[in-house]
Every structure is written in structure tokens, then in C-alpha cells.
Enzyme design. Structure first.
Site, PDB file in Angstrom:
ATOM      1  N   ASP A 282      -7.206 -14.259   2.115  1.00 47.84           N
ATOM      2  CA  ASP A 282      -7.701 -13.282   3.047  1.00 47.84           C
ATOM      3  C   ASP A 282      -9.124 -11.976   1.668  1.00 47.84           C
ATOM      4  O   ASP A 282      -8.981 -12.520   0.546  1.00 47.84           O
ATOM      5  CB  ASP A 282      -7.826 -12.202   3.661  1.00 47.84           C
ATOM      6  CG  ASP A 282      -6.904 -10.813   3.388  1.00 47.84           C
ATOM      7  OD1 ASP A 282      -6.093 -11.377   2.330  1.00 47.84           O
ATOM      8  OD2 ASP A 282      -6.638 -10.399   3.688  1.00 47.84           O
ATOM      9  N   GLU A 283     -10.177 -11.861   2.664  1.00 51.61           N
ATOM     10  CA  GLU A 283     -11.504 -11.654   1.860  1.00 51.61           C
ATOM     11  C   GLU A 283     -11.681 -12.078   0.582  1.00 51.61           C
ATOM     12  O   GLU A 283     -11.685 -10.114  -0.384  1.00 51.61           O
ATOM     13  CB  GLU A 283     -10.651  -9.540   2.313  1.00 51.61           C
ATOM     14  CG  GLU A 283     -10.386  -9.446   3.816  1.00 51.61           C
ATOM     15  CD  GLU A 283     -10.193  -8.375   3.926  1.00 51.61           C
ATOM     16  OE1 GLU A 283     -10.244  -7.551   4.903  1.00 51.61           O
ATOM     17  OE2 GLU A 283      -9.046  -8.040   3.066  1.00 51.61           O
TER      18      GLU A 283
ATOM     19  N   TYR B 157      -3.469  -5.489  15.477  1.00 54.69           N
ATOM     20  CA  TYR B 157      -3.022  -4.668  14.311  1.00 54.69           C
ATOM     21  C   TYR B 157      -2.678  -3.366  14.339  1.00 54.69           C
ATOM     22  O   TYR B 157      -2.696  -2.635  15.174  1.00 54.69           O
ATOM     23  CB  TYR B 157      -4.626  -5.194  13.500  1.00 54.69           C
ATOM     24  CG  TYR B 157      -4.406  -5.630  12.501  1.00 54.69           C
ATOM     25  CD1 TYR B 157      -3.716  -6.727  12.695  1.00 54.69           C
ATOM     26  CD2 TYR B 157      -5.119  -5.941  11.749  1.00 54.69           C
ATOM     27  CE1 TYR B 157      -3.849  -8.150  11.549  1.00 54.69           C
ATOM     28  CE2 TYR B 157      -5.662  -6.632  10.081  1.00 54.69           C
ATOM     29  CZ  TYR B 157      -4.629  -7.991  11.128  1.00 54.69           C
ATOM     30  OH  TYR B 157      -4.406  -9.012   9.872  1.00 54.69           O
ATOM     31  N   PHE B 158      -1.189  -3.417  14.304  1.00 51.56           N
ATOM     32  CA  PHE B 158      -0.771  -2.303  14.631  1.00 51.56           C
ATOM     33  C   PHE B 158      -1.244  -1.196  13.719  1.00 51.56           C
ATOM     34  O   PHE B 158       0.061  -0.107  13.565  1.00 51.56           O
ATOM     35  CB  PHE B 158       0.569  -2.188  15.084  1.00 51.56           C
ATOM     36  CG  PHE B 158       1.152  -3.482  16.230  1.00 51.56           C
ATOM     37  CD1 PHE B 158       0.101  -3.597  17.174  1.00 51.56           C
ATOM     38  CD2 PHE B 158       2.296  -3.837  16.201  1.00 51.56           C
ATOM     39  CE1 PHE B 158      -0.068  -4.593  18.212  1.00 51.56           C
ATOM     40  CE2 PHE B 158       2.806  -4.557  16.966  1.00 51.56           C
ATOM     41  CZ  PHE B 158       1.541  -4.723  18.076  1.00 51.56           C
ATOM     42  N   ASP B 159      -1.486  -1.030  12.924  1.00 51.15           N
ATOM     43  CA  ASP B 159      -2.493  -0.044  11.787  1.00 51.15           C
ATOM     44  C   ASP B 159      -3.803   0.332  12.450  1.00 51.15           C
ATOM     45  O   ASP B 159      -3.973   1.807  11.726  1.00 51.15           O
ATOM     46  CB  ASP B 159      -2.218  -0.669  10.549  1.00 51.15           C
ATOM     47  CG  ASP B 159      -2.925  -1.779  10.539  1.00 51.15           C
ATOM     48  OD1 ASP B 159      -3.109  -2.885  10.733  1.00 51.15           O
ATOM     49  OD2 ASP B 159      -4.253  -1.407   9.479  1.00 51.15           O
TER      50      ASP B 159
ATOM     51  N   ARG C 241       1.325  -1.636  -0.449  1.00 56.84           N
ATOM     52  CA  ARG C 241      -0.099  -0.610  -0.137  1.00 56.84           C
ATOM     53  C   ARG C 241       0.990   1.836   0.024  1.00 56.84           C
ATOM     54  O   ARG C 241       0.601   2.205  -0.723  1.00 56.84           O
ATOM     55  CB  ARG C 241      -0.938  -0.077   0.957  1.00 56.84           C
ATOM     56  CG  ARG C 241      -2.309  -0.355   1.245  1.00 56.84           C
ATOM     57  CD  ARG C 241      -2.469  -2.016   0.675  1.00 56.84           C
ATOM     58  NE  ARG C 241      -3.726  -2.942   1.318  1.00 56.84           N
ATOM     59  CZ  ARG C 241      -3.731  -3.302   1.847  1.00 56.84           C
ATOM     60  NH1 ARG C 241      -3.480  -3.724   2.643  1.00 56.84           N
ATOM     61  NH2 ARG C 241      -4.967  -4.047   1.584  1.00 56.84           N
TER      62      ARG C 241
ATOM     63  N   TRP D 169      -6.237 -14.292  12.269  1.00 53.59           N
ATOM     64  CA  TRP D 169      -6.288 -12.489  12.119  1.00 53.59           C
ATOM     65  C   TRP D 169      -7.900 -12.085  12.987  1.00 53.59           C
ATOM     66  O   TRP D 169      -8.155 -11.076  13.683  1.00 53.59           O
ATOM     67  CB  TRP D 169      -6.886 -11.123  11.169  1.00 53.59           C
ATOM     68  CG  TRP D 169      -7.256 -11.994   9.880  1.00 53.59           C
ATOM     69  CD1 TRP D 169      -6.856 -13.055   8.785  1.00 53.59           C
ATOM     70  CD2 TRP D 169      -8.544 -11.664   9.750  1.00 53.59           C
ATOM     71  NE1 TRP D 169      -7.996 -12.719   7.896  1.00 53.59           N
ATOM     72  CE2 TRP D 169      -9.149 -11.906   8.350  1.00 53.59           C
ATOM     73  CE3 TRP D 169      -9.463 -10.646   9.878  1.00 53.59           C
ATOM     74  CZ2 TRP D 169     -10.434 -11.738   7.878  1.00 53.59           C
ATOM     75  CZ3 TRP D 169     -10.874 -10.428   9.598  1.00 53.59           C
ATOM     76  CH2 TRP D 169     -10.718 -10.709   8.727  1.00 53.59           C
TER      77      TRP D 169
ATOM     78  N   HIS E 122      -7.100  -9.819  -3.625  1.00 54.41           N
ATOM     79  CA  HIS E 122      -5.850  -8.540  -3.770  1.00 54.41           C
ATOM     80  C   HIS E 122      -5.197  -8.416  -4.385  1.00 54.41           C
ATOM     81  O   HIS E 122      -4.033  -7.960  -4.658  1.00 54.41           O
ATOM     82  CB  HIS E 122      -4.825  -9.283  -2.364  1.00 54.41           C
ATOM     83  CG  HIS E 122      -6.249  -8.339  -0.810  1.00 54.41           C
ATOM     84  ND1 HIS E 122      -6.276  -6.834   0.026  1.00 54.41           N
ATOM     85  CD2 HIS E 122      -6.811  -9.430  -0.052  1.00 54.41           C
ATOM     86  CE1 HIS E 122      -7.610  -7.446   0.185  1.00 54.41           C
ATOM     87  NE2 HIS E 122      -7.557  -8.441   1.017  1.00 54.41           N
TER      88      HIS E 122
ATOM     89  N   ASP F 251      -0.561  -6.067  -3.220  1.00 55.02           N
ATOM     90  CA  ASP F 251      -1.551  -5.837  -3.412  1.00 55.02           C
ATOM     91  C   ASP F 251      -1.997  -4.831  -4.184  1.00 55.02           C
ATOM     92  O   ASP F 251      -1.889  -4.713  -5.521  1.00 55.02           O
ATOM     93  CB  ASP F 251      -2.189  -4.760  -1.835  1.00 55.02           C
ATOM     94  CG  ASP F 251      -3.242  -5.654  -1.131  1.00 55.02           C
ATOM     95  OD1 ASP F 251      -4.268  -5.534  -1.565  1.00 55.02           O
ATOM     96  OD2 ASP F 251      -3.218  -6.163   0.219  1.00 55.02           O
TER      97      ASP F 251
ATOM     98  N   TRP G 162      -0.300  -2.697   8.399  1.00 59.13           N
ATOM     99  CA  TRP G 162      -0.879  -3.235   7.309  1.00 59.13           C
ATOM    100  C   TRP G 162      -0.549  -1.092   7.387  1.00 59.13           C
ATOM    101  O   TRP G 162      -0.488  -0.416   7.730  1.00 59.13           O
ATOM    102  CB  TRP G 162      -2.527  -2.854   7.376  1.00 59.13           C
ATOM    103  CG  TRP G 162      -2.675  -4.696   7.670  1.00 59.13           C
ATOM    104  CD1 TRP G 162      -3.261  -4.916   8.781  1.00 59.13           C
ATOM    105  CD2 TRP G 162      -2.460  -5.294   6.510  1.00 59.13           C
ATOM    106  NE1 TRP G 162      -2.760  -6.472   9.240  1.00 59.13           N
ATOM    107  CE2 TRP G 162      -3.033  -6.912   7.464  1.00 59.13           C
ATOM    108  CE3 TRP G 162      -2.120  -5.615   5.314  1.00 59.13           C
ATOM    109  CZ2 TRP G 162      -3.190  -8.068   7.036  1.00 59.13           C
ATOM    110  CZ3 TRP G 162      -2.472  -7.176   4.611  1.00 59.13           C
ATOM    111  CH2 TRP G 162      -2.506  -8.152   5.277  1.00 59.13           C
TER     112      TRP G 162
HETATM  113  C1  TNX Z   1      -7.938  -6.575   6.686  1.00 63.68           C
HETATM  114  S1  TNX Z   1      -7.068  -9.450   8.261  1.00 63.68           S
HETATM  115  C2  TNX Z   1      -6.286  -6.728   5.711  1.00 63.68           C
HETATM  116  C3  TNX Z   1      -5.692  -6.151   5.204  1.00 63.68           C
HETATM  117  C4  TNX Z   1      -5.692  -4.394   5.300  1.00 63.68           C
HETATM  118  C5  TNX Z   1      -5.622  -4.650   6.435  1.00 63.68           C
HETATM  119  C6  TNX Z   1      -6.017  -2.891   7.505  1.00 63.68           C
HETATM  120  C7  TNX Z   1      -6.045  -9.092   6.286  1.00 63.68           C
HETATM  121  C8  TNX Z   1      -5.585 -10.404   5.900  1.00 63.68           C
HETATM  122  N1  TNX Z   1      -6.408  -8.393   6.105  1.00 63.68           N
HETATM  123  O1  TNX Z   1      -5.700  -5.813   3.672  1.00 63.68           O
HETATM  124  O2  TNX Z   1      -4.890  -3.698   5.265  1.00 63.68           O
HETATM  125  O3  TNX Z   1      -7.597  -5.861   7.090  1.00 63.68           O
HETATM  126  O4  TNX Z   1      -6.384  -3.356   9.097  1.00 63.68           O
END
Ligand code: TNX
Length: 769
Positions: free
Chosen positions: A502-503, A595-597, A339, A570, A438, A368, A646
Site C-alpha cells: 500500500d501507499e 478501522y478500529f484505530d 508501530r 481498504w 513501508h 513497517d 493499526w
Molecule cells: C493506512 S490502509 C495504512 C496504515 C496506517 C493506517 C492508519 C493501509 C493499508 N495502510 O499504514 O497504519 O492507515 O489508520
């Protein structure tokens, strides 16, 4: 706030327009619009929408016609009353004025856009960023872009009050960690190091490190650690200590000597460190053990040993004996370099800081939707196209970086060097190559091979992309991924390659004829099973490269994989037990703790996301990785814990430090120190009095907590203050002026005139909260 501030600064210093086409350059340089935007939140609606306005102020004497507005908005814009949303890719929006009232921005005048969007805006990080103006010259179709300085009026600050902070600090001090008693059983002298060792026993006297102290190495496995030590203290002490291999003296010596003093898996990283006035003896059985002894030894020296310039000393080390080994074999930190791109020196610095905290896995999120960051020799477009974003480029402006060409990538040569650098610090780099989701930067860089052209599926993931998922139904996907993973496997010696996964949104693949045919052929019922088919093939590719697959917890939702896979949890940890029962190895990194973001707290000025809540240092520290009901046998499959940086908001070096520290120190203790030894009372004091000063000398710009003030006492005219990390200096004024390093130091409750009290926390190098 910083985000926007930076943009303002950048734009102010280069008011020259940023250009896309060469022909436009002459003309635009002449015109260089001066435009400011004002973003104002009008309303956060209960139905999870928001209303806002963007006012564009034309500061020049020239009307602006044929314009469009580009921007990034993490909260999707769904409607603009006066304009159309001409383009949306992920969080990138291009708006074109439609209403006659806004088509021309008059000289020295302004236009207002009324926006409706999804969700509520609760933090400055939620508001749009990276605004730019696109002006098309209809005569010759040239296009110019310009970054716009932005002022915002978002939310009234909702900073916690000093009274809230006071109460929270008191509460934290009374909260047990992993069920341990609250009272500090240890004094500071018994707990000098972060992460706290398994055992530390003080003895009488000191060892004094001097210019002629000898380093005696009696085990070749210790050579690298001994050299590392000599180098690491050289700048601050000015000493170039001599390394010898034959014993010539009986005192003023640091001896590295092999000893097998502990059995089992912990022996791999264990060490013993015995400091006496005449000598220091370091025992270990492995090079890692010696290396960790050195990290402890550095911390036993005065904090100034971490400075980059020569310091006075004396370099005294207290007599003691430490026996130490880690709680978990996997102690990780994830950095997202996709990112936001970070130069390799910054990554080396992070690896140094990880080593100091005895972390040993660097999970490198390299690709990503917004960028591909690793050179792949067979596919040069992955970096010539995929590593860059900006207006007019294949990857649109994202995450506030504006219209200019932004990005970068790491060459295989650079990565090889970084891997060596990490290996010297006993850190394994696990690369993450995200698939099938992603993957927009990948797909747009190789469309002829990766686009399933007949796929009419309509989907949108949480990140807003509608075109970022690879197709499991075309053979060229496997061919490309196979070639990429083969190169990746050669560059990274790590056993594990992380493939993300993920996602992946629902709705994908269903309206693709090739997927329909494949599902029929393989008798797959749904896209979960299709994804599982994809993952089993990827796992085979990795195995053929002699690698083990790692992936986010979603990789086992569609069926079982070979049990060699490592599963990274996560989300809520409830599912962890199931994953363990199913026989997989697990890495724990629950977003809400690690998650330190994420923003430290609810203050609207605190940068970061908050989708999984807020994560302050205490929340990171208080995570209990092994739930009480986990059977011992299954707990063994938990390899360890990991924090995550992140980078959606890691917009600068300062921001990286701010988000990472002090949370990384909490992670270190969670990952290394036995559960029974963990205690916030002691940790927080160790941070304030010993460790943060080390980080100050190192130059780490960690987040400084504000002081808390007891409100009841204040009403009685008594100042009673506390701070999250006791020992950090707090200074105050009573005349309403901002406290400086010269203001009065708070030492103990003191009578004051409360009316114009102001107080701040300071660091040893005079930064303040
Ligand atoms: C979730 S949890 C993501 C990332 C994002 C992040 C931001 C996971 C494996 N994926 O794509 O950057 O949240 O907090």
C-alpha cells in the site's frame, strides 16, 4: 490525553535522564534537567495549516545551553520561527534553536517556539508527543537526552452533549441494517449469543451444569473442543469435569457426536447445539464446528463463567436448539505490531477474544517503517537494528515513545508456539511483510544490500518518509526478499502471505539509473508498471514457496497478477466490483467502517486517527459488505471481512481494549451472522444486557458510552435517558456530585430537579463513562 498523561507519569517517576552514551552518564545524572513543555494551539488556519507554540519551562536552577528538542508530530512541522528543523524522518522532528532569545533556557525561566505546521489539529491525538531534550556537552561532545513532561492546551473539548447522544441513540435504533426491518423480531431470550446464530429455538426447562456433569466424546474430532470447554470453565466454576468416551449415564451429560447435517461450504464450520434438561448434544462434522459450538455454549452460561476467579453459580443453561454456520469463511482482525510492540501474552489474549467471537483469521502486520518484528535467521540485523528505535539509533524515536530504546521482536520459536495456540483456536495467522513501501526498518537494517545508492528520486509518502521504498531495480532486493519470504513461509503454515504494497508514493524510482535501464529493457512506461514487475516477481517467489500472495488493493493497479492473489480492499468499496470482475478473491475492510484505530467520534479527547472519518460501533455494525448490485456469482469471490487495529496510537494495553471493543463484537456479527438476521435494535440490547457483562468478567476494558438525555423532557423536569447499549446501568445525582456506584439507578423516566443533574453509565464491574 492519555498519551500525554502517560508520558508525564513516566517522566515524573524517572526524572533521571535517559542516556545515550556511557561517558555522559555520570555528568547527566548530576544535572538531570527538570524541564516542562507546554503545547498550545494558537490557530487552525483555513488554508490547512496550524500555528502553535511550545513553551519550554526550565524548573531547575541551572541554565540549559546547547539543547535541541526532539518530538513526534503526526501533522508535519514546516517552520519554527526561532529554530531550524535539523532533522525530519517520517513524523520525527529534531529542532535546534537559532534565535538568541531561545538559545539558552534560563534557570527558572522559559523560552517559546512558534510553530507552523501542515493541516489542522482537531484532536488531542494530533498534537506532538514524545518530547525530549537533547543536550550536547561541547567540551567532550557527549549527548544526553531526557523525556520532557508535557502539558497541553489544545482545543476546547467538543464533547457531544447528552442531548446529541440521546438523538443519535434514537436514530440508530431506527436505522435498518442491510435493508432489514427495524423492529426487533426477536426477544433477548431468542438471541443469547454474539455473533447471533443462524437459528435459535428456545424450549422448556434448563440444563444445570454441575461438578459431576460428564463430557462424553464419541468423535475423535471433538476431543480438542471438549478439552477446551473443560478448561475454559474451570476457573469460574471450580469444576474439573470428567471426559469419558463410553456412555455410562443417561442424564447430566454433554455429548459430542458426529453428524453431517448440512451440505456445502458451510459444513466446514457448522454445528448443532441441543440443550435439554437431561443432556446437551453437540453435533458437528469437523473440529472447527465443535469448537464454535463450545464458544456458543460458554455464552449460554451466566456471564460470570468468564471470570478468572471462582464464582457462585448456579450454572444454568436454557433448553434450546441452535443450528449455526458462518456467513463468511474469512473473519479477520488485523493487528499492527510494528508501530507499537506488544508482548506475546497480549497477542494470545487477543486470539482468545477472537475465538470467543468466532473470528478465524489473525492478520499480523509485522513490519513497517518504525519497526521490524520477526526474527529472520539469515539477517540478524533486521532485529538487532530494525526492531529498535530511539535517539541516536538508526530508527529515530517515533510515535511518542521518546528517546529511550524502544521495541522488540518475536523469535521464530515464539511465533511457532503462537501459531499452535492460534490453530487450537481455529485461527489462521496470516503474516504481513510489507513491500516495497513501508520498508524503512528493513532498508536501514540492510543498507548494503537494499539501498540503491544512485537513486536521486525525491518523494515523500503520506507517512512523511523519504527513504522507505525498496528498489525493484537491483537484484539484491529479490535475493533478500526471497530469503526472508522463505523463512516466513516456513514459520507460518498459512496458505496466504500478505505482502502489503500500500501507499507507495509517486516520484519514486524515476531518478535511479538502474531503474531507468530496467524500464528501458522491459519497455515499462511508468512506475506503476515497474511496481507491477516487482509484484509479479514476488508472486513467483511466493508460489515457489507454495504460498499464495495477499496484498492491499494497490497491488493490482499496475496490471494483472495471477488470479490466485487475494486483494484486501481498504479504501472506498466502489472499486470492489471491478476487482471481483477481474477475477480476484477479495477481503473487505473499508477504513471508514472497520478501522478500529480510528476515533469513535469527533470529540477532541477521543483517541485515534480520523483520516477516513469516525467509526463508532454502529458504523462498524451497519456496514453492508455485499452491495445490492453485486451479481451473486461475483459475490462468491468475497471471502470475508476484517477489522483493523493499526497501532500508531495503541500505546498501552488499556488503549488496545478501548479501541477494539465493543467494535470487534460488531465485526463478529457482520462476519458470521446471516445478513437477514442482523438488526441493531436487538444487537445493541444483547450487548448491554448480555455480552458486555461477559467482557466485564473477562476483564476487557471496552469503551463505555455516555448516557443520552432527552432535552425537551428535561425542560419539563422529567429525566428520560437512553444509552447506546440498553441495559448498561445508568446512575445519576441531583446535587451536582459525580455519580458513583452508590448513586441512584435510572430505571424509567422520573421527575427530577434538572439544574444540577449529573449522569454516568456504569458496567457490571463498576467502571464508568
Ligand atoms: C493506512 S490502509 C495504512 C496504515 C496506517 C493506517 C492508519 C493501509 C493499508 N495502510 O499504514 O497504519 O492507515 O489508520
Amino acid at each position: 490525553m492519555f498519551n500525554l498523561f502517560k508520558i508525564c507519569m513516566t517522566a515524573a517517576s524517572i526524572i533521571v535522564a535517559m542516556l545515550i552514551s556511557a561517558e555522559a552518564s555520570a555528568e547527566i545524572n548530576k544535572t538531570a534537567y527538570r524541564l516542562y513543555a507546554n503545547f498550545t494551539l494558537v490557530n487552525n488556519n483555513p488554508n490547512q495549516t496550524y500555528a502553535a507554540t511550545i513553551t519550554l519551562h526550565n524548573k531547575s536552577a541551572q541554565a540549559i545551553d546547547h539543547w535541541q528538542l526532539g518530538l513526534n508530530s503526526i501533522r508535519a512541522i514546516t517552520k519554527v520561527s526561532e529554530a531550524s528543523i535539523t532533522q525530519q524522518i517520517g513524523k520525527y522532528f529534531l529542532l535546534t534553536p537559532e534565535a538568541s532569545s531561545v538559545r539558552i533556557i534560563p534557570p527558572k525561566g522559559s523560552v517559546v517556539l512558534h510553530i507552523t505546521g501542515k493541516g489542522n489539529l482537531k484532536s488531542d491525538s494530533d498534537i506532538p508527543s514524545g518530547y525530549f531534550l537533547v543536550v550536547t556537552n561541547p567540551a567532550n561532545h557527549t549527548v544526553a537526552t531526557q523525556l520532557i513532561p508535557v502539558k497541553t492546551r489544545l482545543l476546547a473539548s467538543n464533547k457531544s452533549t447528552a442531548a446529541d447522544i440521546y438523538a443519535r441513540n434514537v436514530k440508530q435504533q431506527h436505522t435498518p441494517i442491510e435493508g432489514n426491518p427495524i423492529a426487533a423480531a426477536m426477544t433477548l431470550q431468542q438471541s443469547l449469543i454474539i455473533p447471533l446464530p443462524v437459528s435459535l429455538k428456545l424450549a422448556a426447562g434448563n440444563f444445570k451444569l454441575q461438578a459431576d456433569t460428564k463430557i462424553l466424546v464419541q468423535d475423535t474430532k471433538a476431543l480438542a473442543a471438549a478439552e477446551f470447554f473443560i478448561k475454559s470453565i474451570r476457573q469460574a466454576t471450580g469444576y474439573q469435569l470428567e471426559l469419558i468416551t463410553k456412555n455410562v449415564t443417561a442424564s447430566n451429560i454433554i455429548v459430542f457426536k458426529q453428524q453431517h447435517f448440512i451440505a456445502g461450504k458451510y459444513a466446514e464450520e457448522a454445528y448443532k447445539l441441543s440443550v435439554a434438561p437431561e443432556e446437551i448434544v453437540i453435533n458437528a462434522d469437523t473440529s472447527a464446528g465443535y469448537f464454535y459450538a463450545i464458544q456458543s455454549l460458554r455464552q449460554l452460561l451466566p456471564a460470570t463463567v468468564f471470570a478468572k476467579t471462582e464464582q457462585k453459580g448456579p450454572w444454568i443453561i436454557p433448553s434450546l436448539q441452535i443450528i449455526d454456520y458462518p456467513r463468511f469463511t474469512y473473519r479477520g482482525l488485523l493487528l499492527d505490531s510494528a508501530r507499537h510492540f506488544m508482548p506475546i501474552e497480549r497477542i494470545r489474549r487477543l486470539l482468545d477474544l477472537m475465538a470467543l467471537h468466532k473470528l478465524n483469521v489473525f492478520h499480523w502486520h509485522l513490519i513497517d517503517d518504525e519497526g521490524w518484528r520477526i526474527e529472520i535467521k539469515q539477517y540478524p540485523t533486521l532485529t538487532s537494528i530494525g526492531a529498535w528505535r530511539g535517539f541516536g539509533l538508526t530508527i529515530p524515536p517515533s510515535l511518542g515513545t521518546g528517546p529511550k530504546r524502544y521495541g522488540g521482536y518475536y523469535s521464530q520459536q515464539e511465533i511457532r508456539e503462537l501459531v499452535n495456540y492460534a490453530t487450537e483456536r481455529h485461527i489462521t495467522i496470516i503474516p504481513e511483510i510489507e513491500m516495497p513501501g513501508h520498508a524503512r526498518a528493513l532498508i536501514v537494517s540492510l543498507p548494503e544490500k537494499l539501498l540503491d545508492k544512485d537513486d536521486k528520486s525525491d518523494y515523500s509518502g503520506v507517512q512523511g518518509y523519504k527513504d522507505n521504498v525498496l528498489s525493484p531495480c537491483i537484484e539484491s532486493t529479490y535475493q533478500v526478499l526471497g530469503n526472508i519470504l522463505n523463512e516466513v513461509s516456513q514459520v507460518f503454515p498459512s496458505k496466504v502471505i500478505h505482502i502489503g504494497a500500500d501507499e507507495v508514493p509517486t516520484g519514486i524510482w524515476l531518478r535511479s539509473p538502474s531503474c531507468q535501464a530496467l524500464m528501458k529493457k522491459l519497455d515499462l512506461k511508468n512506475t506503476k508498471e515497474l511496481q507491477h514487475y516487482f509484484l509479479t516477481r514476488i508472486q513467483k517467489i511466493l508460489q515457489a514457496n507454495n504460498k499464495t500472495m495477499g496484498g492491499w488493493e494497490e497491488i493490482i493497479t499496475g496490471g494483472e497478477l495471477d488470479r490466485s492473489a487475494w486483494i484486501y480492499h481498504w479504501a472506498e468499496t466502489k472499486k470492489t466490483l471491478q476487482t471481483l470482475k477481474r477475477g480476484y478473491s477479495v477481503i473487505l475492510m473499508p477504513a471508514e467502517h472497520l478501522y478500529f484505530d480510528l476515533a469513535y467520534n469527533t470529540d477532541s479527547k477521543e483517541p485515534g486517527l480520523y483520516w477516513a472519518g469516525y467509526t463508532d460501533t454502529f458504523k462498524a455494525y451497519s456496514y453492508r459488505p455485499i452491495a445490492a448490485n453485486t451479481p451473486v456469482k461475483l459475490a462468491k469471490q468475497i471471502r470475508g471481512v476484517q477489522g483493523a487495529l493499526w497501532s500508531e496510537y495503541l500505546i498501552s494495553d488499556e488503549r488496545l481494549d478501548y479501541m477494539a471493543f465493543p467494535r470487534v463484537a460488531a465485526l463478529a456479527e457482520l462476519a458470521w451472522t446471516p445478513a437477514t438476521r442482523r438488526n441493531w435494535h436487538n444487537f445493541s440490547e444483547r450487548m448491554g444486557k448480555l455480552h458486555l457483562p461477559r467482557l466485564d468478567n473477562y476483564g476487557v476494558l471496552y469503551r463505555i458510552p455516555r448516557p443520552g438525555i432527552n432535552p425537551e423532557k428535561l425542560l419539563q423536569g422529567l429525566l428520560e435517558a437512553n444509552v447506546e447499549f440498553p441495559g448498561l446501568p445508568m446512575r445519576y445525582t441531583e446535587d451536582g456530585s459525580i455519580p458513583s456506584v452508590h448513586s441512584k439507578l435510572y430505571e424509567e423516566p422520573i421527575k427530577i430537579t434538572p439544574t444540577s443533574l449529573k449522569m454516568k453509565t456504569f458496567t457490571t464491574n463498576d467502571r464508568s463513562s
